[in-house]
Design an enzyme around this catalytic site. Structure first.
Site, PDB file in Angstrom:
ATOM      1  N   SER A  47       5.713  -5.384 -13.643  1.00 13.04           N
ATOM      2  CA  SER A  47       4.735  -4.300 -13.718  1.00 13.04           C
ATOM      3  C   SER A  47       5.016  -3.457 -14.946  1.00 13.04           C
ATOM      4  O   SER A  47       6.182  -3.124 -15.217  1.00 13.04           O
ATOM      5  CB  SER A  47       4.809  -3.427 -12.466  1.00 13.04           C
ATOM      6  OG  SER A  47       4.111  -2.206 -12.699  1.00 13.04           O
TER       7      SER A  47
ATOM      8  N   SER B  17      -3.909   6.253  -3.317  1.00 12.67           N
ATOM      9  CA  SER B  17      -3.718   4.877  -2.883  1.00 12.67           C
ATOM     10  C   SER B  17      -3.490   3.866  -4.001  1.00 12.67           C
ATOM     11  O   SER B  17      -4.164   2.846  -4.098  1.00 12.67           O
ATOM     12  CB  SER B  17      -4.868   4.437  -1.980  1.00 12.67           C
ATOM     13  OG  SER B  17      -4.328   3.531  -1.042  1.00 12.67           O
ATOM     14  N   SER B  18      -2.495   4.161  -4.798  1.00 13.15           N
ATOM     15  CA  SER B  18      -2.069   3.159  -5.782  1.00 13.15           C
ATOM     16  C   SER B  18      -1.533   1.923  -5.067  1.00 13.15           C
ATOM     17  O   SER B  18      -1.615   0.809  -5.600  1.00 13.15           O
ATOM     18  CB  SER B  18      -1.001   3.733  -6.713  1.00 13.15           C
ATOM     19  OG  SER B  18       0.207   3.984  -6.029  1.00 13.15           O
ATOM     20  N   SER B  19      -1.000   2.087  -3.869  1.00 14.33           N
ATOM     21  CA  SER B  19      -0.454   0.936  -3.144  1.00 14.33           C
ATOM     22  C   SER B  19      -1.572  -0.029  -2.752  1.00 14.33           C
ATOM     23  O   SER B  19      -1.456  -1.238  -2.962  1.00 14.33           O
ATOM     24  CB  SER B  19       0.347   1.386  -1.915  1.00 14.33           C
ATOM     25  OG  SER B  19      -0.453   2.116  -1.017  1.00 14.33           O
TER      26      SER B  19
ATOM     27  N   GLY C 240      -1.722  10.389  -3.174  1.00 13.66           N
ATOM     28  CA  GLY C 240      -2.678  10.259  -2.085  1.00 13.66           C
ATOM     29  C   GLY C 240      -3.939   9.521  -2.517  1.00 13.66           C
ATOM     30  O   GLY C 240      -4.951   9.561  -1.825  1.00 13.66           O
TER      31      GLY C 240
ATOM     32  N   ASP D 166      -7.626   2.699   3.187  1.00 18.09           N
ATOM     33  CA  ASP D 166      -7.379   2.517   1.751  1.00 18.09           C
ATOM     34  C   ASP D 166      -7.845   1.139   1.290  1.00 18.09           C
ATOM     35  O   ASP D 166      -8.493   0.998   0.257  1.00 18.09           O
ATOM     36  CB  ASP D 166      -5.895   2.667   1.448  1.00 18.09           C
ATOM     37  CG  ASP D 166      -5.343   4.003   1.892  1.00 18.09           C
ATOM     38  OD1 ASP D 166      -6.141   4.872   2.272  1.00 18.09           O
ATOM     39  OD2 ASP D 166      -4.107   4.165   1.856  1.00 18.09           O
TER      40      ASP D 166
ATOM     41  N   GLU E 240     -11.283  13.783   7.660  1.00 14.49           N
ATOM     42  CA  GLU E 240      -9.821  13.788   7.472  1.00 14.49           C
ATOM     43  C   GLU E 240      -9.101  13.971   8.796  1.00 14.49           C
ATOM     44  O   GLU E 240      -9.526  14.775   9.645  1.00 14.49           O
ATOM     45  CB  GLU E 240      -9.452  14.938   6.530  1.00 14.49           C
ATOM     46  CG  GLU E 240      -8.314  14.604   5.607  1.00 14.49           C
ATOM     47  CD  GLU E 240      -8.670  13.472   4.657  1.00 14.49           C
ATOM     48  OE1 GLU E 240      -8.190  12.347   4.869  1.00 14.49           O
ATOM     49  OE2 GLU E 240      -9.453  13.717   3.723  1.00 14.49           O
TER      50      GLU E 240
ATOM     51  N   GLY F 167       1.618   7.924  -5.556  1.00 13.41           N
ATOM     52  CA  GLY F 167       2.038   8.968  -4.624  1.00 13.41           C
ATOM     53  C   GLY F 167       1.227  10.248  -4.687  1.00 13.41           C
ATOM     54  O   GLY F 167       1.697  11.315  -4.297  1.00 13.41           O
TER      55      GLY F 167
ATOM     56  N   GLU G   9       1.005  -4.186   3.861  1.00  8.46           N
ATOM     57  CA  GLU G   9       1.545  -2.826   3.686  1.00  8.46           C
ATOM     58  C   GLU G   9       2.350  -2.399   4.917  1.00  8.46           C
ATOM     59  O   GLU G   9       3.430  -1.826   4.796  1.00  8.46           O
ATOM     60  CB  GLU G   9       0.409  -1.833   3.393  1.00  8.46           C
ATOM     61  CG  GLU G   9       0.901  -0.402   3.262  1.00  8.46           C
ATOM     62  CD  GLU G   9       0.252   0.405   2.150  1.00  8.46           C
ATOM     63  OE1 GLU G   9      -0.579  -0.135   1.399  1.00  8.46           O
ATOM     64  OE2 GLU G   9       0.590   1.593   2.034  1.00  8.46           O
TER      65      GLU G   9
HETATM   66  P1  ADP Z   1      -0.025   6.017  -2.976  1.00 12.64           P
HETATM   67  O1  ADP Z   1      -0.568   4.759  -2.390  1.00 12.64           O
HETATM   68  O2  ADP Z   1      -0.585   7.240  -2.321  1.00 12.64           O
HETATM   69  O3  ADP Z   1      -0.144   6.088  -4.454  1.00 12.64           O
HETATM   70  P2  ADP Z   1       2.378   4.927  -1.899  1.00 12.64           P
HETATM   71  O4  ADP Z   1       3.754   5.476  -1.723  1.00 12.64           O
HETATM   72  O5  ADP Z   1       1.664   4.404  -0.723  1.00 12.64           O
HETATM   73  O6  ADP Z   1       1.532   6.046  -2.652  1.00 12.64           O
HETATM   74  O7  ADP Z   1       2.414   3.749  -2.949  1.00 12.64           O
HETATM   75  C1  ADP Z   1       3.060   3.939  -4.189  1.00 12.64           C
HETATM   76  C2  ADP Z   1       3.965   2.743  -4.439  1.00 12.64           C
HETATM   77  O8  ADP Z   1       3.164   1.574  -4.683  1.00 12.64           O
HETATM   78  C3  ADP Z   1       4.821   2.902  -5.664  1.00 12.64           C
HETATM   79  O9  ADP Z   1       5.997   3.639  -5.392  1.00 12.64           O
HETATM   80  C4  ADP Z   1       5.107   1.439  -6.001  1.00 12.64           C
HETATM   81  O10 ADP Z   1       6.116   0.933  -5.149  1.00 12.64           O
HETATM   82  C5  ADP Z   1       3.796   0.751  -5.635  1.00 12.64           C
HETATM   83  N1  ADP Z   1       2.907   0.669  -6.801  1.00 12.64           N
HETATM   84  C6  ADP Z   1       1.713   1.262  -6.983  1.00 12.64           C
HETATM   85  N2  ADP Z   1       1.189   0.972  -8.193  1.00 12.64           N
HETATM   86  C7  ADP Z   1       2.077   0.160  -8.801  1.00 12.64           C
HETATM   87  C8  ADP Z   1       2.149  -0.474 -10.093  1.00 12.64           C
HETATM   88  N3  ADP Z   1       1.180  -0.310 -11.012  1.00 12.64           N
HETATM   89  N4  ADP Z   1       3.235  -1.229 -10.353  1.00 12.64           N
HETATM   90  C9  ADP Z   1       4.216  -1.403  -9.450  1.00 12.64           C
HETATM   91  N5  ADP Z   1       4.213  -0.809  -8.243  1.00 12.64           N
HETATM   92  C10 ADP Z   1       3.183  -0.045  -7.919  1.00 12.64           C
HETATM   93 MG    MG Z   2      -0.371   4.220  -0.348  1.00 14.85          MG
END
Ligand code: ADP
Ligand code: MG
Length: 407
Positions: A80, A143-145, A141, A192, A46, A139, A180
């Site tokens: 979405s 990595s949904s993004s 951590g 990620d 980390e 959000g 990104e």
């Molecule tokens: P993390 O990657 O840690 O979850 P981020 O702020 O980098 O947090 O990414 C979150 C963002 O990614 C959300 O606010 C949204 O804009 C986008 N996102 C993630 N998953 C989805 C989804 N299933 N549908 C639409 N947007 C999404």
């Molecule tokens: Mg992210």
């Protein structure tokens, strides 16, 4: 009191089927296919990615799905299930830095970045209709993004006949990072996307941020009777961004003073000598602690990978503990919620536990006997309630497969 709240991992086949049905309702035709990509968690390593270090992320069973059908007119239309705001439409010609704004950047940015990086094909220039269903919490951590970008990337990669071997996936990962960084405007490294695309079921990847190489490392938690408990503390402290910049500045200054390109170049055997040199500087006391974290952390990643390679999975706990203690004491990026999670998990059977990600909130992980996951989660939830903190959320994870087609 209610029990701990767990985020369920989706059933892939059922989720993909259901999403194909929703796509039909939304767009009036069948999708070409359904693809998914996982969120990720870093086992160890980390705050060393910006100084040439090593990290060891794994893919979560929590994934983001995209049903997609190519178009030929250059338009991207996307919805979405997690974003009630309806459909976003953007012509590919209008995609670029900061455009489109909002969540659609993580979708439309991907074909843009693939084209930037020299990939070709009608599926990249023709646009597409897409419907997203995410099962990675936002959000936290985790990595949904990247999960969203990588699901789109693996779909488009397949539609332009890119071989989805590790080399092909590496190319998709760097395009997703570009999307990104430029389109979504988030200044992040490449861990990620590498994890989401390049991890394999039952393994982690050893990512070398000095040369961007990736090595597969078996991580047979199930075989060792273990599971990873991920705790989303739901804390997000507002000073995190400023502190991150300050840590980067600290390690860059320390590397300058030591005359090395980055702290990866400091041999653990020469650490004491390096620390003595830094200690003689006016602000040396802080630099000593920052460098001690980075150099010992990189060494802990090496030792963790060695233990995993030797099948000694149940022996990595003390390295996770040492990582957390170093992040708390020397690097000063932990917080009350992360420390409470780690201390409580350790007291309730965890073999090891640490904060994961940037710190000042976000998530922690604990390596727990598979049969004691619920107990450890309940203890953490009770500890938070006892302190009047917002209820944390939990994920139970075994290392899952990287991005792939589901339907
Ligand atoms: P993390 O990657 O840690 O979850 P981020 O702020 O980098 O947090 O990414 C979150 C963002 O990614 C959300 O606010 C949204 O804009 C986008 N996102 C993630 N998953 C989805 C989804 N299933 N549908 C639409 N947007 C999404
Ligand atoms: Mg992210």
């Amino acid at each position: 009191t209610p029990g701990p709240e767990f985020f369920p991992a989706p059933d892939r086949a059922r989720t993909a089927q259901a999403l194909a049905g929703e796509f039909r309702t939304a767009y009036g035709t069948d999708p070409e296919g359904v693809w998914s990509a996982p969120g990720r968690v870093n086992l160890i390593g980390e705050h060393v990615d910006y100084t040439g270090g090593l990290c060891l992320p794994l893919a979560l069973p929590h994934r983001t799905f995209v049903a997609l059908r190519p178009r030929t007119d250059g338009l991207v239309r996307v919805r979405s299930l997690q974003e009630g705001s309806g459909e976003v439409q953007v012509p590919l010609a209008e995609v670029g830095a900061g455009s489109p704004a909002g969540w659609a950047a993580y979708v439309a940015g991907v074909p843009w970045a693939l084209l930037q990086n020299g990939f070709e094909g009608l599926a990249l220039t023709g646009g597409f209709d897409a419907l997203v269903d995410g099962h990675v919490p936002y959000g936290s951590g985790l990595s949904s993004s990247a999960a969203l970008e990588c699901a789109v990337a693996v779909a488009l990669g397949e539609l332009v006949d890119l071989p989805l071997d590790d080399t092909g996936r590496a190319g998709l990962a760097s395009a997703c990072q570009l999307a990104e960084n430029v389109v979504a405007g988030a200044n992040t490294g490449g861990m990620d996307q590498a994890a989401s695309l390049r991890c394999r079921q039952g393994g982690a990847i050893l990512l070398d941020t000095d040369d961007d190489s990736v090595t597969q490392v078996a991580l047979d938690l199930a075989g060792a009777g273990l599971a990873l408990l991920v705790v989303d503390t739901r804390a997000a402290h507002s000073h995190a961004g400023g502190e991150y910049g300050a840590r980067r500045a600290d390690v860059e200054r320390a590397a300058d003073l030591l005359g090395v390109a980055n702290l990866r170049a400091v041999d653990p055997a020469g650490l004491d000598a390096a620390l003595a040199r830094l200690g003689a500087e006016p602000d040396g006391e802080v630099l000593v602690r920052r460098v001690r974290h980075a150099v010992t952390e990189i060494d802990r990643v090496r030792r963790t990978a060695e233990l995993l390679r030797a099948g000694r999975t149940d022996e990595v706990g003390p390295l996770l503990d040492a990582s957390h203690d170093s992040l708390r004491e020397d690097y000063e990026v932990s917080c009350t919620e992360l420390d409470l999670t780690v201390d409580t998990a350790r007291a309730h059977g965890a073999l090891g536990a640490r904060m994961t990600g940037g710190g000042f909130g976000g998530s922690a992980i604990a390596l727990v006997a598979a049969g004691r996951v619920e107990e450890a989660a309940a203890a953490v939830a009770a500890a938070f309630a006892g302190r009047g903190l917002r209820a944390p959320r939990f994920l139970s994870a075994l290392p899952a497969e990287g991005a792939a087609r589901d339907l």
